[in-house]
Write a protein that holds these residues in place. Structure first.
Motif, PDB file in Angstrom:
ATOM      1  N   ASN A  55      -4.244   7.420 -53.534  1.00  0.00           N
ATOM      2  CA  ASN A  55      -5.000   8.397 -52.754  1.00  0.00           C
ATOM      3  C   ASN A  55      -6.289   8.775 -53.462  1.00  0.00           C
ATOM      4  O   ASN A  55      -7.365   8.820 -52.848  1.00  0.00           O
ATOM      5  CB  ASN A  55      -4.156   9.652 -52.518  1.00  0.00           C
ATOM      6  CG  ASN A  55      -3.307   9.576 -51.261  1.00  0.00           C
ATOM      7  OD1 ASN A  55      -3.741   9.966 -50.182  1.00  0.00           O
ATOM      8  ND2 ASN A  55      -2.093   9.069 -51.404  1.00  0.00           N
ATOM      9  N   TYR A  76      -8.824   6.051 -53.360  1.00  0.00           N
ATOM     10  CA  TYR A  76      -9.344   5.972 -51.994  1.00  0.00           C
ATOM     11  C   TYR A  76     -10.403   7.052 -51.755  1.00  0.00           C
ATOM     12  O   TYR A  76     -11.490   6.764 -51.244  1.00  0.00           O
ATOM     13  CB  TYR A  76      -8.191   6.127 -51.021  1.00  0.00           C
ATOM     14  CG  TYR A  76      -8.570   6.067 -49.562  1.00  0.00           C
ATOM     15  CD1 TYR A  76      -8.642   4.856 -48.888  1.00  0.00           C
ATOM     16  CD2 TYR A  76      -8.860   7.235 -48.848  1.00  0.00           C
ATOM     17  CE1 TYR A  76      -8.988   4.804 -47.546  1.00  0.00           C
ATOM     18  CE2 TYR A  76      -9.200   7.194 -47.504  1.00  0.00           C
ATOM     19  CZ  TYR A  76      -9.264   5.982 -46.859  1.00  0.00           C
ATOM     20  OH  TYR A  76      -9.605   5.930 -45.546  1.00  0.00           O
ATOM     21  N   SER A 125     -13.698   6.335 -53.286  1.00  0.00           N
ATOM     22  CA  SER A 125     -14.421   5.198 -52.705  1.00  0.00           C
ATOM     23  C   SER A 125     -15.293   5.601 -51.516  1.00  0.00           C
ATOM     24  O   SER A 125     -16.160   4.835 -51.092  1.00  0.00           O
ATOM     25  CB  SER A 125     -13.434   4.115 -52.258  1.00  0.00           C
ATOM     26  OG  SER A 125     -12.746   4.500 -51.065  1.00  0.00           O
ATOM     27  N   LEU A 126     -15.068   6.793 -50.980  1.00  0.00           N
ATOM     28  CA  LEU A 126     -15.795   7.238 -49.791  1.00  0.00           C
ATOM     29  C   LEU A 126     -17.166   7.792 -50.168  1.00  0.00           C
ATOM     30  O   LEU A 126     -17.333   8.422 -51.211  1.00  0.00           O
ATOM     31  CB  LEU A 126     -14.986   8.305 -49.041  1.00  0.00           C
ATOM     32  CG  LEU A 126     -13.602   7.859 -48.562  1.00  0.00           C
ATOM     33  CD1 LEU A 126     -12.852   9.029 -47.931  1.00  0.00           C
ATOM     34  CD2 LEU A 126     -13.706   6.704 -47.578  1.00  0.00           C
ATOM     35  N   ASN A 168     -13.708  14.320 -49.977  1.00  0.00           N
ATOM     36  CA  ASN A 168     -14.196  13.729 -48.719  1.00  0.00           C
ATOM     37  C   ASN A 168     -13.106  13.712 -47.655  1.00  0.00           C
ATOM     38  O   ASN A 168     -12.936  12.714 -46.935  1.00  0.00           O
ATOM     39  CB  ASN A 168     -14.720  12.312 -48.967  1.00  0.00           C
ATOM     40  CG  ASN A 168     -15.846  12.276 -49.975  1.00  0.00           C
ATOM     41  OD1 ASN A 168     -16.800  13.047 -49.888  1.00  0.00           O
ATOM     42  ND2 ASN A 168     -15.739  11.403 -50.965  1.00  0.00           N
ATOM     43  N   GLN A 169     -12.372  14.824 -47.552  1.00  0.00           N
ATOM     44  CA  GLN A 169     -11.263  14.912 -46.615  1.00  0.00           C
ATOM     45  C   GLN A 169     -11.261  16.253 -45.893  1.00  0.00           C
ATOM     46  O   GLN A 169     -11.802  17.253 -46.387  1.00  0.00           O
ATOM     47  CB  GLN A 169      -9.928  14.763 -47.353  1.00  0.00           C
ATOM     48  CG  GLN A 169      -9.718  13.417 -48.021  1.00  0.00           C
ATOM     49  CD  GLN A 169      -9.529  12.295 -47.022  1.00  0.00           C
ATOM     50  OE1 GLN A 169      -8.540  12.248 -46.293  1.00  0.00           O
ATOM     51  NE2 GLN A 169     -10.485  11.372 -46.995  1.00  0.00           N
ATOM     52  N   ASN A 187       0.339   3.559 -47.527  1.00  0.00           N
ATOM     53  CA  ASN A 187      -0.348   4.235 -46.428  1.00  0.00           C
ATOM     54  C   ASN A 187      -0.050   5.727 -46.336  1.00  0.00           C
ATOM     55  O   ASN A 187      -0.517   6.401 -45.429  1.00  0.00           O
ATOM     56  CB  ASN A 187      -0.051   3.564 -45.079  1.00  0.00           C
ATOM     57  CG  ASN A 187       1.427   3.618 -44.703  1.00  0.00           C
ATOM     58  OD1 ASN A 187       2.171   4.516 -45.094  1.00  0.00           O
ATOM     59  ND2 ASN A 187       1.872   2.632 -43.925  1.00  0.00           N
ATOM     60  N   ASN A 192     -11.963  10.392 -37.288  1.00  0.00           N
ATOM     61  CA  ASN A 192     -11.755   9.151 -38.026  1.00  0.00           C
ATOM     62  C   ASN A 192     -10.705   9.412 -39.107  1.00  0.00           C
ATOM     63  O   ASN A 192     -10.904  10.279 -39.972  1.00  0.00           O
ATOM     64  CB  ASN A 192     -13.063   8.710 -38.673  1.00  0.00           C
ATOM     65  CG  ASN A 192     -12.975   7.335 -39.293  1.00  0.00           C
ATOM     66  OD1 ASN A 192     -11.898   6.866 -39.654  1.00  0.00           O
ATOM     67  ND2 ASN A 192     -14.115   6.684 -39.445  1.00  0.00           N
ATOM     68  N   VAL A 223     -10.066   8.008 -41.704  1.00  0.00           N
ATOM     69  CA  VAL A 223     -10.615   7.809 -43.048  1.00  0.00           C
ATOM     70  C   VAL A 223     -10.827   9.156 -43.736  1.00  0.00           C
ATOM     71  O   VAL A 223     -10.669   9.280 -44.956  1.00  0.00           O
ATOM     72  CB  VAL A 223     -11.956   7.039 -42.952  1.00  0.00           C
ATOM     73  CG1 VAL A 223     -12.735   7.130 -44.254  1.00  0.00           C
ATOM     74  CG2 VAL A 223     -11.697   5.579 -42.602  1.00  0.00           C
ATOM     75  N   TYR A 224     -11.158  10.182 -42.934  1.00  0.00           N
ATOM     76  CA  TYR A 224     -11.526  11.470 -43.503  1.00  0.00           C
ATOM     77  C   TYR A 224     -10.480  12.567 -43.317  1.00  0.00           C
ATOM     78  O   TYR A 224     -10.751  13.721 -43.642  1.00  0.00           O
ATOM     79  CB  TYR A 224     -12.839  11.953 -42.877  1.00  0.00           C
ATOM     80  CG  TYR A 224     -14.012  11.041 -43.122  1.00  0.00           C
ATOM     81  CD1 TYR A 224     -14.384  10.672 -44.410  1.00  0.00           C
ATOM     82  CD2 TYR A 224     -14.767  10.548 -42.060  1.00  0.00           C
ATOM     83  CE1 TYR A 224     -15.472   9.843 -44.638  1.00  0.00           C
ATOM     84  CE2 TYR A 224     -15.860   9.715 -42.273  1.00  0.00           C
ATOM     85  CZ  TYR A 224     -16.210   9.368 -43.565  1.00  0.00           C
ATOM     86  OH  TYR A 224     -17.290   8.547 -43.782  1.00  0.00           O
ATOM     87  N   LYS A 240      -3.928   5.470 -43.180  1.00  0.00           N
ATOM     88  CA  LYS A 240      -4.890   5.027 -44.176  1.00  0.00           C
ATOM     89  C   LYS A 240      -4.425   3.688 -44.750  1.00  0.00           C
ATOM     90  O   LYS A 240      -3.254   3.329 -44.632  1.00  0.00           O
ATOM     91  CB  LYS A 240      -5.012   6.072 -45.283  1.00  0.00           C
ATOM     92  CG  LYS A 240      -5.879   7.277 -44.897  1.00  0.00           C
ATOM     93  CD  LYS A 240      -5.987   8.243 -46.033  1.00  0.00           C
ATOM     94  CE  LYS A 240      -7.090   9.261 -45.839  1.00  0.00           C
ATOM     95  NZ  LYS A 240      -7.049  10.006 -44.585  1.00  0.00           N
ATOM     96  N   ASP A 241      -5.348   2.982 -45.376  1.00  0.00           N
ATOM     97  CA  ASP A 241      -5.030   1.674 -45.941  1.00  0.00           C
ATOM     98  C   ASP A 241      -5.409   1.669 -47.409  1.00  0.00           C
ATOM     99  O   ASP A 241      -6.584   1.639 -47.764  1.00  0.00           O
ATOM    100  CB  ASP A 241      -5.792   0.586 -45.185  1.00  0.00           C
ATOM    101  CG  ASP A 241      -5.522  -0.809 -45.737  1.00  0.00           C
ATOM    102  OD1 ASP A 241      -4.607  -0.947 -46.574  1.00  0.00           O
ATOM    103  OD2 ASP A 241      -6.233  -1.746 -45.344  1.00  0.00           O
TER     104      ASP A 241
END
Length: 240
Positions: free
Chosen positions: A53, A56, A59-60, A102-103, A136, A172, A174-175, A208-209
Motif C-alpha cells: 500500500n 502504491y 507512486s501516485l 494521495n488518497q 489488492n 477513480n 486509484v485515489y 487496487k492493483d
C-alpha cells in the motif's frame, strides 16, 4: 496533551499518524472458524500488504491527485470544512482527504463530526487487516491517524445511502480507500484465501492493483506454499 486539528481537540499520541508497528499490533476479535494458525499467519501477510500500500501511494503523482480532487469537489458540489464542530449532528456525505498518501475516503453519516472522529479512534482487528488478498487489499481508513486527514469536505443531504454509493462508484479507485461501495461487504471476506478473496471482489468495488510493487520472493516469505500457488495462478505477471 491535546492539540487542535480541524477545529477539534486531538490527544497527542503516536497513533495520530499511521505507522507499521502500531498497525501490526492489532488485537483479534475472535472471528468464527479462525484457528490459532490463522492468526499466526495473518501478521506476515498484513505486513507485506502494508508495504505494498505504501509503495502504491508513493507512486501516485501529487499534482494529479490534487487536481483530481478539485474537479470531483466541483462536480459533486462538496463544501470544504475547516472546523469539524460545524458538522456536529449534520447529516450527509463526507470526504476525508489524506494528502500525504494521495488518497480519500468517502462515507455517510447522520452526524458527520462524530463519524469522522470515530474513524480516528477506531482500530481494525487483526482479522480485518486484509480485505481480499495481499495484492489488492487497500488499507482501511481506520488504520490511519487523526493527523493523516489533512482536509475534510461534505455534502449536506438526507439522501445519504444512495448518494454515497453513487459518489464512491464515480471516483477513480486509484485515489480511494473505500473497500466497498455503499457499505457492501461481509465478515466472511476478511481473510486471505482464494475463496474469501473471490467473495471480497464480488462484494467490493473495483480493486487496487499492487502487482507492480511485489515480487515472488516477498510473497514466498509471507504466505504458505498453498497460498503461493494461488497467487501464481491468479497473478501470472508477478515480478520474479
Amino acid at each position: 496533551m491535546n492539540i487542535v486539528h480541524l477545529g477539534v481537540k486531538v490527544q497527542e499520541k503516536v497513533s495520530n499518524h499511521i505507522n507499521k508497528e502500531f498497525y501490526l499490533s492489532a488485537e483479534p476479535e475472535g472471528m468464527p472458524n479462525w484457528e490459532p494458525e490463522h492468526y499466526q499467519a495473518q501478521i506476515p501477510k498484513a505486513s507485506l500488504n502494508y508495504d505494498l500500500n505504501m509503495r502504491y501511494f508513493k507512486s501516485l503523482d501529487k499534482n494529479e491527485f490534487t487536481e483530481y480532487i478539485a474537479k470531483q469537489c466541483k462536480k459533486h458540489k462538496f463544501i470544504e470544512c475547516k472546523d469539524l464542530n460545524t458538522l456536529s449532528y449534520v447529516e450527509g456525505i463526507y470526504m476525508m482527504v489524506l494528502d500525504d498518501y494521495n488518497q480519500v475516503y468517502i462515507g455517510q453519516s447522520t452526524d458527520i463530526k462524530k463519524r469522522i472522529q470515530g474513524h480516528w479512534r477506531k482500530r481494525q482487528s487483526l482479522e480485518r487487516l486484509i480485505f481480499g488478498d495481499i495484492c489488492n487489499s487497500v488499507l482501511s481508513i481506520d488504520a490511519f491517524g487523526a493527523l493523516d486527514t489533512t482536509r475534510v469536505f461534505y455534502i449536506e443531504t438526507c439522501n445519504i445511502y444512495s448518494l454515497e454509493e453513487k459518489i464512491v462508484r464515480s471516483f477513480n479507485p486509484v485515489y480511494t480507500l473505500n473497500r466497498t461501495a455503499g457499505g457492501i461487504g461481509s465478515t466472511d471476506t476478511y481473510t486471505d484465501s482464494s475463496a474469501s478473496a473471490n467473495m471480497a471482489i464480488f462484494a467490493s468495488r473495483r480493486k487496487k492493483d499492487f502487482i507492480p510493487f511485489v515480487t515472488i520472493e516477498e510473497l514466498s516469505s509471507a504466505v504458505s506454499e498453498k497460498d503461493l500457488k494461488y497467487y501464481l495462478r491468479k497473478y501470472p505477471n508477478l515480478v520474479k
